[in-house]
Design a protein around this motif. Structure first.
Motif, short mmCIF file in Angstrom:
data_model
loop_
_atom_site.label_atom_id
_atom_site.label_comp_id
_atom_site.label_asym_id
_atom_site.label_seq_id
_atom_site.Cartn_x
_atom_site.Cartn_y
_atom_site.Cartn_z
N ARG B 18 0.87 -1.16 0.03
CA ARG B 18 -0.05 -0.13 0.04
C ARG B 18 0.96 1.32 0.05
NH1 ARG B 18 -2.89 -2.03 3.88
NH2 ARG B 18 -4.70 -2.66 2.43
N TYR B 19 1.20 1.77 -1.15
CA TYR B 19 1.92 2.85 -1.10
C TYR B 19 1.33 4.20 -1.39
CZ TYR B 19 5.87 -0.27 -1.33
OH TYR B 19 6.84 -1.31 -0.73
N GLY B 20 1.87 5.24 -1.01
CA GLY B 20 1.07 6.44 -1.17
C GLY B 20 0.75 7.33 0.23
N TYR B 21 0.78 6.32 1.22
CA TYR B 21 -0.01 6.74 2.54
C TYR B 21 1.15 6.68 3.65
CZ TYR B 21 -3.86 6.00 -0.20
OH TYR B 21 -4.88 6.47 -1.51
N GLN B 22 2.44 6.35 3.35
CA GLN B 22 3.22 6.32 4.59
C GLN B 22 3.24 7.75 5.21
OE1 GLN B 22 6.68 3.66 4.33
NE2 GLN B 22 6.71 4.05 2.11
N LYS B 23 3.18 8.55 4.73
CA LYS B 23 3.34 10.11 5.14
C LYS B 23 2.25 10.32 6.21
CE LYS B 23 1.19 12.10 1.07
NZ LYS B 23 1.59 11.07 0.48
N THR B 28 3.16 0.24 4.62
CA THR B 28 2.96 -0.34 3.37
C THR B 28 2.30 -1.78 3.31
OG1 THR B 28 5.25 -1.58 3.09
CG2 THR B 28 5.13 0.66 2.38
N MET B 125 -7.46 1.95 0.54
CA MET B 125 -6.20 2.84 0.07
C MET B 125 -5.36 2.09 -1.13
SD MET B 125 -4.86 4.17 3.77
CE MET B 125 -5.84 3.22 4.99
#
Lengths: 233, 334
Positions: B18-23, B28, B125
């Motif tokens: 799951r990339y794009g939500y680490q912030k 992931t 997500m």
């Protein structure tokens, strides 16, 4: 803007923007990470802000280059970063976090008070009047690393960590305060609980808070807590 | 549909993460061994990003209620269908009513089960990966349990063609395996102390010269305190030249960080998004699969690689996987 670039791995780069925790560097971190999030370059997978850094995860296969993708990425990042101005404007977003202090929600409130030689009401007063900044989100989904707590209410972690800390718990560990978005084990001293959800897996952004936000803790009663909790559903 | 009759040690739906939500602090997740996962998908005609089941050490038992094209890649957890052993790294056509079981773990630590059409679970997500601690993704946000029923998606045209070839060979058997398999460069090594290539980490210079040297000359053992989040290793103690304050920053799949007691931790699929321990090394992406297939008690030898070479190796590997993908569709079309 002053920066250095260094690889984190073979598909990620860390942009270093300073070496201490401060509002000024936090604003640079925020500026840089939102710039790369919004510039829609197809080789950027995502950015991850730290206290003084921004990591850029990229897809080496999407970079057209005659050399190594890393070199091209460094050149591109340098070019873009040099064009960024360090304007210090932009008021931070203020997010209110209602907190029901003490009682069953804040079982360690008295201990924190005792540790600092004050009464629980003073702890609440100091905690809810602080100016807080979210430096970064990490550790757990939606978990804010918050700076700005008064040392007058600092308290060491519990000797025996709790196996379960309920979601929404507001705690103190050393000079830090934090809010738990999901149930986790932990050694923080719990002083209250918020009815607001910090982790929103079905929302457009899964975190209530974002790096750079200003937080205001607002004391509420247990009745208000229960009512807000109902409304959050 | 697939019905779980026994869940195994830890069986979960995972994709490439799951990339794009680490912030936002959202980890992931995703498969531990990306190569085995991708190959498993390619062998059933799926997109390589489709979700598979990740099985750990003790695999599950499951029943197929419809004819299904599957493939099992990664560690050898001794799969059998109705008592007959099933080959790994192949396309396998399974008749409705068959029971797939897993026995002891012969090589590796994790196997990936792909089904043509993928698993029909909702994306959270943009990913089907299970994030157990947050209770999201995968099948109800959890590791698979008894009696869970997994729906299968619509197979691609390529899947249908692979199925047809195998269906023609099945006769009265419960399953049919493809004659051909893939090159051994993708399969899991059974070396007792595999080499894993490691780049210097961002705080490598903070460590004593003795620690720097030992990282690349002495073996490390995977301890029992190892899971999808990370492997705690045991070996020579790694220490800093002097105590330094480290401010939390991003970590990555394969980051080797060292807490103050001196035993390194390799961060893996369920790692937190940021870390506050000094990073002595970073495993090259191409060798993550080797690391992820180690189980507690196994040892590993880290070998130094430059960051540039690691990236070149990554590009070369991706080229080979791309060729494998083309090779499979060419073979099926013939």
């Amino acid at each position: 803007m002053k920066f250095t670039l260094e690889p984190l791995g073979d598909n990620s780069i860390i942009i270093e923007l300073g070496d201490d925790i401060s509002r000024e560097i936090q604003q640079k971190v925020k500026k840089v990470s939102s710039f790369f999030e919004e510039c829609s370059l197809d080789w950027i997978i995502e950015t991850v802000p730290g206290f003084t850094t921004v990591a850029v995860f990229y897809d080496p296969l999407k970079i057209e280059t005659t050399t190594l993708p890393y070199e091209t990425v460094c050149e591109e990042l340098t070019r873009l970063l040099e064009g960024l101005s360090v304007d210090q404007d932009g008021e931070p977003r203020i997010v209110e976090i209602p907190v029901c202090y003490g009682g069953e929600f804040g079982p360690d409130l008295e201990e924190v008070a005792e540790h600092n030689g004050i009464i629980p009401e003073e702890v609440i007063d100091i905690h809810s009047n602080g100016e807080y900044i979210v430096y970064m989100i990490g550790f757990a989904p939606g978990f804010p690393y918050i700076g700005g707590m008064s040392e007058k209410i600092a308290a060491p972690r519990r000797k025996n960590p709790r196996l379960k800390i309920p979601a929404g718990s507001v705690g103190i560990a050393g000079k830090q305060t934090g809010v738990y978005p999901i149930e986790t084990p932990g050694g923080w001293q719990l002083i209250g609980r918020t009815p607001r959800k910090l982790f929103l897996p079905d929302g457009d952004t899964p975190s209530l808070l974002q790096a750079g936000d200003q937080i205001k803790f607002v004391p509420i009663s247990q009745e208000e807590f229960l009512k807000m909790k109902e409304d959050e559903k | 549909m697939i019905t779980i009759a026994k869940p195994g040690l830890l069986t979960s739906v995972q994709d490439l993460g799951r990339y794009g939500y680490q912030k936002f602090g959202v980890i992931t997740s995703g498969v531990m061994d990306p190569v085995a996962h991708r190959v498993a998908n390619l062998l059933v005609g799926n997109d390589e990003k489709e979700a598979t089941l990740e099985l750990t050490l003790l695999g599950p038992d499951m029943e197929f209620s419809e004819d299904t094209l599957i493939s099992i890649c990664g560690g050898n957890l001794s799969p059998t269908i109705d008592g007959k052993s099933v080959k790994l790294w192949r396309s396998v056509w399974v008749k409705a009513g068959s029971r797939l079981r897993f026995g002891g773990c012969k090589t590796g630590c994790r196997a990936y089960l792909a089904v043509a059409g993928g698993f029909e679970v909702p994306e959270v997500m943009n990913s089907k990966s299970t994030y157990i601690r947050a209770g999201i993704g995968g099948f109800n946000g959890k590791a698979l349990q008894n009696e869970d029923e997994l729906e299968i998606g619509t197979p691609s045209e390529l899947s249908a063609n692979i199925s047809k070839i195998l269906a023609d060979q099945i006769e009265d058997k419960k399953f049919a395996e493809m004659q051909w398999t893939i090159s051994s460069e993708f399969t899991v090594s059974s070396a007792s102390k595999p080499d894993v290539r490691v780049m210097k980490g961002r705080q490598y210079d903070w460590f004593t010269t003795d620690s720097q040297m030992k990282l690349f000359t002495e073996p490390f053992e995977v301890t029992s305190q190892s899971d999808r989040m990370g492997y705690r290793l045991k070996g020579p103690e790694l220490s800093l030249e002097e105590e330094q304050e480290m401010l939390s920053e991003a970590v990555s799949f394969g980051t080797i960080q060292v807490p103050s007691e001196g035993n390194p931790i390799v961060l893996l699929a369920d790692r937190q998004t940021t870390g506050g321990y000094p990073k002595i090394g970073q495993i090259a992406t191409v060798d993550l699969s080797i690391m992820a297939q180690l189980k507690p008690g196994d040892t590993v030898q880290f070998v130094e690689v430059s960051h540039k070479v690691a990236q070149q190796l990554y590009l070369d590997r991706e080229k080979k996987i791309h060729q494998l993908k083309q090779g499979i569709s060419l073979k099926i079309r013939k």
